[in-house]
Design a protein around this motif. Structure first.
Motif, short mmCIF file in Angstrom:
data_model
loop_
_atom_site.label_atom_id
_atom_site.label_comp_id
_atom_site.label_asym_id
_atom_site.label_seq_id
_atom_site.Cartn_x
_atom_site.Cartn_y
_atom_site.Cartn_z
N THR A 71 0.84 -1.19 0.00
CA THR A 71 0.00 0.00 0.00
C THR A 71 0.88 1.24 0.00
OG1 THR A 71 -0.09 0.02 2.41
CG2 THR A 71 -1.85 -1.17 1.27
N TYR A 72 0.39 2.25 -0.68
CA TYR A 72 1.10 3.52 -0.76
C TYR A 72 0.18 4.60 -0.23
CZ TYR A 72 4.22 1.03 -3.89
OH TYR A 72 5.10 0.12 -4.41
N THR A 73 0.72 5.52 0.50
CA THR A 73 -0.06 6.65 0.99
C THR A 73 0.68 7.94 0.68
OG1 THR A 73 0.97 6.56 3.16
CG2 THR A 73 -1.08 5.32 2.87
N LEU A 74 -0.08 8.99 0.58
CA LEU A 74 0.48 10.31 0.34
C LEU A 74 -0.08 11.24 1.40
CD1 LEU A 74 2.16 12.06 -1.60
CD2 LEU A 74 0.07 12.52 -2.84
N SER A 75 0.77 12.02 1.96
CA SER A 75 0.35 12.93 3.01
C SER A 75 -0.64 13.95 2.46
CB SER A 75 1.58 13.66 3.57
OG SER A 75 1.17 14.70 4.42
N PRO A 76 -1.68 14.28 3.22
CA PRO A 76 -2.63 15.29 2.74
C PRO A 76 -1.98 16.67 2.58
CG PRO A 76 -3.23 14.55 4.94
CD PRO A 76 -2.09 13.71 4.49
N GLU B 250 0.75 17.13 1.08
CA GLU B 250 1.44 17.13 -0.21
C GLU B 250 0.47 17.10 -1.38
OE1 GLU B 250 4.28 13.97 -0.37
OE2 GLU B 250 5.10 14.44 1.59
N GLN B 251 -0.81 17.06 -1.12
CA GLN B 251 -1.80 17.01 -2.18
C GLN B 251 -2.36 18.41 -2.44
OE1 GLN B 251 -4.86 14.24 -1.28
NE2 GLN B 251 -3.45 12.61 -0.76
N ARG B 252 -2.81 18.60 -3.67
CA ARG B 252 -3.48 19.84 -4.02
C ARG B 252 -4.98 19.57 -4.00
NH1 ARG B 252 -0.76 21.35 -9.51
NH2 ARG B 252 -2.71 22.47 -9.68
N ALA B 253 -5.73 20.33 -3.24
CA ALA B 253 -7.15 20.05 -3.05
C ALA B 253 -7.96 20.27 -4.33
CB ALA B 253 -7.70 20.92 -1.93
N PHE B 254 -7.75 21.37 -5.01
CA PHE B 254 -8.51 21.68 -6.22
C PHE B 254 -7.57 22.05 -7.36
CE2 PHE B 254 -11.35 22.80 -2.72
CZ PHE B 254 -12.42 21.98 -3.03
N PRO B 255 -6.81 21.09 -7.89
CA PRO B 255 -5.93 21.43 -9.01
C PRO B 255 -6.74 21.61 -10.29
CG PRO B 255 -5.79 19.10 -8.58
CD PRO B 255 -6.67 19.69 -7.52
N ASN B 256 -6.46 22.65 -11.02
CA ASN B 256 -7.11 22.94 -12.32
C ASN B 256 -8.63 23.02 -12.21
OD1 ASN B 256 -4.54 22.78 -13.50
ND2 ASN B 256 -4.75 20.57 -13.72
N TYR B 257 -9.12 23.49 -11.09
CA TYR B 257 -10.58 23.53 -10.88
C TYR B 257 -11.25 24.48 -11.87
CZ TYR B 257 -15.04 24.18 -8.57
OH TYR B 257 -16.37 24.25 -8.29
N PHE B 258 -10.73 25.68 -11.99
CA PHE B 258 -11.38 26.66 -12.87
C PHE B 258 -10.99 26.48 -14.33
CE2 PHE B 258 -11.44 28.79 -8.72
CZ PHE B 258 -12.79 29.00 -8.61
N SER B 259 -9.78 26.06 -14.61
CA SER B 259 -9.35 25.96 -15.99
C SER B 259 -9.87 24.72 -16.69
CB SER B 259 -7.82 25.99 -16.07
OG SER B 259 -7.28 24.86 -15.39
N LYS B 260 -10.02 23.60 -15.97
CA LYS B 260 -10.48 22.37 -16.61
C LYS B 260 -11.79 21.85 -16.04
CE LYS B 260 -5.87 20.81 -17.84
NZ LYS B 260 -4.84 19.82 -17.63
N GLY B 261 -12.07 22.11 -14.78
CA GLY B 261 -13.24 21.54 -14.13
C GLY B 261 -14.56 22.11 -14.62
N ILE B 262 -14.68 23.42 -14.65
CA ILE B 262 -15.94 24.06 -15.05
C ILE B 262 -16.23 23.82 -16.53
CG2 ILE B 262 -17.10 26.28 -15.28
CD1 ILE B 262 -15.80 27.06 -12.62
N PRO B 263 -15.26 23.93 -17.43
CA PRO B 263 -15.58 23.59 -18.83
C PRO B 263 -15.97 22.12 -19.00
CG PRO B 263 -13.59 24.91 -18.74
CD PRO B 263 -13.95 24.57 -17.34
N ASN B 264 -15.41 21.22 -18.21
CA ASN B 264 -15.77 19.82 -18.30
C ASN B 264 -17.21 19.60 -17.84
OD1 ASN B 264 -15.35 17.06 -18.78
ND2 ASN B 264 -14.87 16.73 -16.64
N VAL B 265 -17.62 20.28 -16.79
CA VAL B 265 -19.00 20.17 -16.32
C VAL B 265 -19.97 20.68 -17.39
CG1 VAL B 265 -20.66 21.08 -14.63
CG2 VAL B 265 -18.44 20.25 -13.88
#
Length: 82
Positions: free
Chosen positions: A16-21, A23-38
């Motif tokens: 099993t592999y884990t990544l520390s929270p 070190e994660q990005r919560a909302f990467p590319n939310y406005f540039s890719k997320g909204i057009p995808n929706v």
């Protein structure tokens, strides 16, 4: 004093592999890719879903109006009552 919950059995050959929270990005590319995808997904499925929703709404409102009309008393039946 025994094993703790979560470590009750020894499982072999499972990695099993884990990544520390932190070190994660919560909302990467939310406005540039997320909204057009929706928007793209909404346009793709709207004409598939909308006719059935509109048909159900029309049927439901028609059924409610017929039910309300059937609950009314007919005034002609009670014209000669005293």
């Amino acid at each position: 004093m025994g094993l703790h919950f979560g470590n009750l059995a020894k499982v072999r050959h499972v990695v099993t592999y884990t990544l520390s929270p932190f070190e994660q990005r919560a909302f990467p590319n939310y406005f540039s890719k997320g909204i057009p995808n929706v928007w793209r997904r909404f346009k793709a499925s709207f004409f598939r879903v909308a006719p059935s929703v509109i048909g159900f709404y029309v049927t439901y409102t028609w059924g409610n109006s017929v039910h309300q009309q059937s609950k009314r008393k007919v005034a002609a039946y009670y014209e000669n009552d005293e």
